[in-house]
Design a protein around this motif. Structure first.
Motif, PDB file in Angstrom:
ATOM      1  N   UNK A  31       1.262   8.462   4.984  1.00 24.33           N
ATOM      2  CA  UNK A  31       0.383   7.555   5.732  1.00 24.33           C
ATOM      3  C   UNK A  31      -0.786   7.111   4.870  1.00 24.33           C
ATOM      4  N   UNK A  32      -1.270   8.027   4.021  1.00 24.23           N
ATOM      5  CA  UNK A  32      -2.349   7.670   3.100  1.00 24.23           C
ATOM      6  C   UNK A  32      -1.874   6.617   2.102  1.00 24.23           C
ATOM      7  N   UNK A  33      -0.658   6.765   1.609  1.00 30.08           N
ATOM      8  CA  UNK A  33      -0.099   5.779   0.681  1.00 30.08           C
ATOM      9  C   UNK A  33      -0.030   4.408   1.346  1.00 30.08           C
ATOM     10  N   UNK A  34       0.394   4.356   2.615  1.00 26.42           N
ATOM     11  CA  UNK A  34       0.451   3.085   3.322  1.00 26.42           C
ATOM     12  C   UNK A  34      -0.941   2.482   3.473  1.00 26.42           C
ATOM     13  N   UNK A  35      -1.935   3.334   3.713  1.00 21.68           N
ATOM     14  CA  UNK A  35      -3.307   2.840   3.820  1.00 21.68           C
ATOM     15  C   UNK A  35      -3.767   2.262   2.481  1.00 21.68           C
ATOM     16  N   UNK A  36      -3.367   2.904   1.390  1.00 15.98           N
ATOM     17  CA  UNK A  36      -3.720   2.400   0.065  1.00 15.98           C
ATOM     18  C   UNK A  36      -2.993   1.093  -0.238  1.00 15.98           C
ATOM     19  N   UNK A  37      -1.748   0.986   0.211  1.00 19.66           N
ATOM     20  CA  UNK A  37      -1.017  -0.267   0.040  1.00 19.66           C
ATOM     21  C   UNK A  37      -1.735  -1.408   0.761  1.00 19.66           C
ATOM     22  N   UNK A  38      -2.145  -1.137   2.001  1.00 18.18           N
ATOM     23  CA  UNK A  38      -2.839  -2.158   2.795  1.00 18.18           C
ATOM     24  C   UNK A  38      -4.136  -2.557   2.109  1.00 18.18           C
ATOM     25  N   UNK A  39      -4.892  -1.569   1.657  1.00 20.52           N
ATOM     26  CA  UNK A  39      -6.162  -1.862   0.997  1.00 20.52           C
ATOM     27  C   UNK A  39      -5.946  -2.672  -0.275  1.00 20.52           C
ATOM     28  N   UNK A  40      -4.949  -2.280  -1.075  1.00 21.46           N
ATOM     29  CA  UNK A  40      -4.700  -2.979  -2.328  1.00 21.46           C
ATOM     30  C   UNK A  40      -4.278  -4.423  -2.089  1.00 21.46           C
ATOM     31  N   UNK A  41      -3.420  -4.630  -1.098  1.00 20.74           N
ATOM     32  CA  UNK A  41      -2.961  -5.991  -0.792  1.00 20.74           C
ATOM     33  C   UNK A  41      -4.128  -6.914  -0.476  1.00 20.74           C
ATOM     34  N   UNK A  42      -5.163  -6.371   0.153  1.00 15.98           N
ATOM     35  CA  UNK A  42      -6.332  -7.170   0.516  1.00 15.98           C
ATOM     36  C   UNK A  42      -7.274  -7.393  -0.658  1.00 15.98           C
ATOM     37  N   UNK A  44      -6.383  -6.974  -4.428  1.00 18.43           N
ATOM     38  CA  UNK A  44      -5.936  -7.297  -5.780  1.00 18.43           C
ATOM     39  C   UNK A  44      -5.663  -8.784  -5.957  1.00 18.43           C
ATOM     40  N   UNK A  45      -5.585  -9.205  -7.209  1.00 23.54           N
ATOM     41  CA  UNK A  45      -5.276 -10.590  -7.537  1.00 23.54           C
ATOM     42  C   UNK A  45      -3.824 -10.909  -7.193  1.00 23.54           C
ATOM     43  N   UNK A  46      -3.516 -12.177  -7.128  1.00 26.08           N
ATOM     44  CA  UNK A  46      -2.202 -12.616  -6.651  1.00 26.08           C
ATOM     45  C   UNK A  46      -1.057 -12.068  -7.502  1.00 26.08           C
ATOM     46  N   UNK A  47      -1.299 -11.830  -8.799  1.00 23.89           N
ATOM     47  CA  UNK A  47      -0.229 -11.321  -9.651  1.00 23.89           C
ATOM     48  C   UNK A  47       0.261  -9.948  -9.183  1.00 23.89           C
ATOM     49  N   UNK A  48      -0.661  -9.169  -8.626  1.00 24.09           N
ATOM     50  CA  UNK A  48      -0.332  -7.800  -8.246  1.00 24.09           C
ATOM     51  C   UNK A  48       0.269  -7.684  -6.844  1.00 24.09           C
ATOM     52  N   UNK A  49      -0.021  -8.618  -5.972  1.00 22.91           N
ATOM     53  CA  UNK A  49       0.339  -8.461  -4.553  1.00 22.91           C
ATOM     54  C   UNK A  49       1.827  -8.216  -4.309  1.00 22.91           C
ATOM     55  N   UNK A  50       2.743  -8.927  -4.982  1.00 22.65           N
ATOM     56  CA  UNK A  50       4.168  -8.662  -4.723  1.00 22.65           C
ATOM     57  C   UNK A  50       4.620  -7.282  -5.208  1.00 22.65           C
ATOM     58  N   UNK A  51       3.798  -6.626  -6.038  1.00 25.59           N
ATOM     59  CA  UNK A  51       4.208  -5.367  -6.663  1.00 25.59           C
ATOM     60  C   UNK A  51       3.606  -4.137  -5.992  1.00 25.59           C
TER      61      UNK A  51
END
Length: 260
Positions: A31-42, A44-51
């Protein structure tokens, strides 16, 4: 990443205080990993979002870095105008700024969840800098004592046979395979007349720090450096002579032996 640790701690605290019934099939760390995914998506730059979602919990650091490499390369080219090996000096300068790798760090965080810093810091350093952290090798433990005794009696020469790799940029195959040229008989005869030894780059860094010398500038070299550091006296800065310049080394040693 150290600064981000505070925010991750807050996320973990929020998870532990969550009053809703947790999903029994989902581990808190996931669940923490999912929270980090959500935070990162908001963030990071566009190059990183799909990854972002490709970096899972306990993804090996080298694999995570490989996933993010295209995004880092694109970011490096757009924001810092660094295209490749010829721009190594520019990239080294850019990396001194905390913002340079921030988006990369945001995306990498899930791979570090629940891992001990003591267990991963060396691997993480290698991933960030494309170079293992330097640690003084056992065979170099007595270098400072040996140098102090030797320089009092005359010149000292250190030989570095492993190439210095460009930091933070992909290494060209021919550069990665660079090796010191064989020493000819005349040069070896001259070397045998002065105090000399083969050392690692970590030992060189340790000695220069001990002597309070300026750092050796290897960025001026056309490729990875192998060769010699010649210390004429304790008070003078060393001369760097690449392995391709054995004639220069021989001339330098001859002059040192001829001087009083």
């Amino acid at each position: 990443m150290v600064e981000d640790a505070d925010e991750v701690a807050i996320l973990r605290l929020a998870e532990s205080r969550n009053l809703e019934t947790p999903d029994a099939e989902t581990e808190p760390q996931d669940r923490l990993v999912e929270a980090l995914h959500t935070r990162a998506t908001q963030r990071v730059l566009r190059h990183y979002r799909p990854l972002v979602h490709k970096i899972k919990r306990a993804t090996p650091l080298d694999e995570a870095a490989a996933v993010l490499q295209p995004a880092l390369a694109a970011d490096r080219g757009e924001r810092f105008l660094v295209a490749g090996l010829p721009d190594a000096a520019r990239w080294l300068s850019a990396q001194q700024h905390a913002e340079t790798m921030r988006h990369w760090c945001e995306a990498m965080l899930p791979s570090l969840v629940a891992q001990s810093v003591d267990a991963v810091w060396q691997d993480l350093t290698a991933v960030v800098w494309d170079s293992r952290p330097w640690q003084l090798a056992t065979q170099d433990a007595d270098l400072i004592t040996w140098y102090t005794e030797s320089i009092a009696a005359g010149p000292v020469i250190l030989s570095v046979q492993s190439p210095e790799l460009r930091i933070g940029l992909p290494v060209a195959r021919e550069s990665a395979a660079a090796a010191a040229a064989p020493i000819d008989e005349t040069t070896q005869h001259l070397l045998d007349q002065v105090q000399h030894r083969v050392v690692t780059w970590s030992a060189v860094a340790n000695l220069l720090h001990h002597r309070q010398d300026k750092p050796a500038d290897l960025q001026r070299a056309a490729g990875p450096f192998t060769g010699w550091l010649v210390f004429a006296k304790a008070q003078t800065a060393p001369a760097l002579i690449p392995s391709s310049a054995q004639r220069r080394l021989a001339d330098t040693v001859q002059k040192l032996l001829a001087s009083p």
